[in-house]
Write an enzyme that holds these catalytic residues in place. Structure first.
Site, PDB file in Angstrom:
ATOM      1  N   CYS A  22       3.479   9.201  -3.503  1.00  0.00           N
ATOM      2  CA  CYS A  22       4.765   8.499  -3.400  1.00  0.00           C
ATOM      3  C   CYS A  22       5.604   8.513  -4.694  1.00  0.00           C
ATOM      4  O   CYS A  22       6.148   8.941  -4.682  1.00  0.00           O
ATOM      5  CB  CYS A  22       4.668   7.370  -2.743  1.00  0.00           C
ATOM      6  SG  CYS A  22       3.408   6.103  -3.853  1.00  0.00           S
ATOM      7  N   HIS A  49       9.231   2.096  -5.842  1.00  0.00           N
ATOM      8  CA  HIS A  49       9.269   2.528  -7.115  1.00  0.00           C
ATOM      9  C   HIS A  49      10.203   2.444  -8.069  1.00  0.00           C
ATOM     10  O   HIS A  49      10.595   3.614  -7.485  1.00  0.00           O
ATOM     11  CB  HIS A  49       7.488   3.936  -7.001  1.00  0.00           C
ATOM     12  CG  HIS A  49       6.177   3.068  -6.209  1.00  0.00           C
ATOM     13  ND1 HIS A  49       6.042   2.130  -5.899  1.00  0.00           N
ATOM     14  CD2 HIS A  49       5.839   3.757  -5.721  1.00  0.00           C
ATOM     15  CE1 HIS A  49       5.164   2.269  -5.683  1.00  0.00           C
ATOM     16  NE2 HIS A  49       4.894   3.379  -5.147  1.00  0.00           N
TER      17      HIS A  49
END
Length: 340
Positions: free
Chosen positions: A130, A243
C-alpha cells in the site's frame, strides 16, 4: 459481455472494499462469487444492491471463472492461487507472496500498465504494498520529466494497514486511556499505538531495515526503475485509515516546483491540493473513501542540486489495495481478456 469474477477473502477489510469498488466502478460482471474461510462460510456481504453469501475457498472450483481478486494473505494464497491459475482463472493477488518473482508482473496501472502482458507467464498478477502504490503514482510523472536519482521517504501509516486487529487495538486503547482501570496492553503492535507513533512496521531485517521499508525499495525499483535509489522509514501512527508520506526526491535534471505542480495536476490518479496557506493541503482523514492519490506541499529542496519535497496522502484500503486490484482487472479486461 462481462466477466465471471471471484473475490477471495471477501469478509476482510480489503475484500469488502474490492466488492464495493467493483460495484462503484461498474466493472462488467456477469457472475460474482465471494469466498472466505470455512468458519466464515455463509456470511452475508454487500455487492452494490445485491447481497452475497460467502462460499468456502477450500472447496471452490475456479474452472470457468475469468478473474480472481485475492485478499487472503500469503499463506492461503500459496495454496489457492496456483489452483486458480491452473484452472485458467487469472489471479490478482494483494499479498506479498508474488511481488518479487521476476516472472510475475507487479502492477500500478497509472505507472506500468504495459507490464500486464507478463500475466501469461503464470496467470498471476501481483498488487504492490500500500505504501509503495501511492508513492509510485506520485513519482511516475516526475520521473518521466526529470529522471529520479534518489528518493528519501518517511511514511505515516494508518492502523488499518495492519488489518481489523490494528483498528480494534487503536480504538480500545484510546477508550482505555479515558476510563481508569480499562487500559489495554499492546497486542497487535509492539508498543501502545494510541496517542503514540511506532517506528516499526513488519519485522526487522539484518540490515536494520524493517521488511516494510525493504518492500518500498524493492517494489519501487521493480515498478518504476531499477536505477532509482530509495531509502524509507516506515512509521505506524494513530490514524484509522489513510497513509501519508513525506517524500524527498533528487533528480538528474532541474525541475522547478511550479512546473512539478503543473505536471502533477495533469497526471492520472492524482489530485493536487497545494495552497501555501493554513489548511491548504490534504490530511489522511480527508482522503478516506476517495480513489485519488493526493499531493500537497510541493517545494524545492535546497539541500541537493536538483531536489523537490512533497506530501502524499491516499486511502490505503482503496488505492493501496482494493482499488489498485480492481484497476488491474480493468486493464486486464481491456487489453487481454476482451469479450463480446
Amino acid at each position: 459481455m462481462g466477466y465471471k469474477v471471484v473475490v477471495a477473502g471477501a469478509t476482510g477489510n480489503v475484500g469488502r472494499e474490492m466488492l464495493n469498488i467493483l460495484a462503484e466502478r461498474e466493472f462488467p460482471v456477469d457472475e460474482i462469487v465471494a469466498l472466505a474461510s470455512r468458519k466464515s462460510m455463509g456470511t452475508e456481504i454487500s455487492f452494490g444492491e445485491k447481497t452475497l453469501k460467502t462460499k468456502d475457498l477450500d472447496t471452490f472450483d475456479f474452472t470457468g471463472w475469468d478473474i480472481a481478486l485475492f485478499a487472503v494473505g500469503s499463506e492461503a494464497t500459496k495454496i489457492y492461487a496456483p489452483k486458480a491459475a491452473a484452472a485458467g482463472c487469472v489471479v490478482i493477488d494483494n499479498s506479498s507472496l508474488y511481488r518479487y518473482d521476476p516472472a510475475i508482473p507487479l502492477i500500478v496501472p497509472e505507472v506500468n500498465a504495459d507490464a500486464i502482458e507478463m500475466y501469461k507467464n503464470k496467470m498471476i498478477i501481483a498488487n504492490p504494498n500500500c505504501s509503495t502504490a501511492q508513492m509510485v503514482v506520485a513519482l511516475k510523472p516526475l520521473h518521466d520529466r526529470a529522471r529520479i536519482k534518489r528518493v528519501v521517504v518517511s511514511t505515516y501509516q494508518s492502523v488499518s494497514g495492519a488489518g481489523k486487529e490494528g483498528i480494534d487495538e487503536l480504538w480500545s486503547q484510546t477508550k482505555g486511556i479515558y476510563v481508569p482501570g480499562q487500559e489495554v496492553a499492546p497486542k497487535k503492535f509492539s508498543k501502545q499505538i494510541a496517542f503514540n507513533v511506532i517506528p516499526q512496521i513488519d519485522v526487522f531485517l539484518d540490515s536494520g531495515e524493517t521488511k516494510e521499508e525493504w518492500k518500498m525499495v524493492a517494489e519501487t525499483k521493480k515498478i518504476l526503475d531499477p536505477k532509482i535509489k530509495v531509502v524509507a522509514t516506515c512509521v505506524r501512527v494513530p490514524v484509522f485509515v489513510g497513509h501519508s508520506e513525506a517524500i524527498n526526491i533528487e533528480f538528474e535534471d532541474f525541475l522547478d516546483w511550479e512546473e512539478a505542480q503543473d505536471i502533477l495536476r495533469e497526471a492520472p490518479g492524482i489530485l493536487l491540493v497545494d495552497k501555501r496557506e493554513p489548511g491548504g493541503y490534504i490530511t489522511p482523514i480527508e482522503c478516506v473513501g476517495d480513489y485519488a492519490t493526493y499531493i500537497s506541499r510541493v517545494r524545492q529542496d535546497s539541500t541537493v542540486e536538483n531536489g523537490l519535497s512533497l506530501w502524499c496522502v491516499s486511502d490505503n484500503l482503496r488505492k493501496g489495495a482494493a482499488l489498485n486490484a480492481v484497476q488491474i482487472a480493468e486493464v486486464l479486461g481491456n487489453r487481454c481478456l476482451k469479450k463480446g
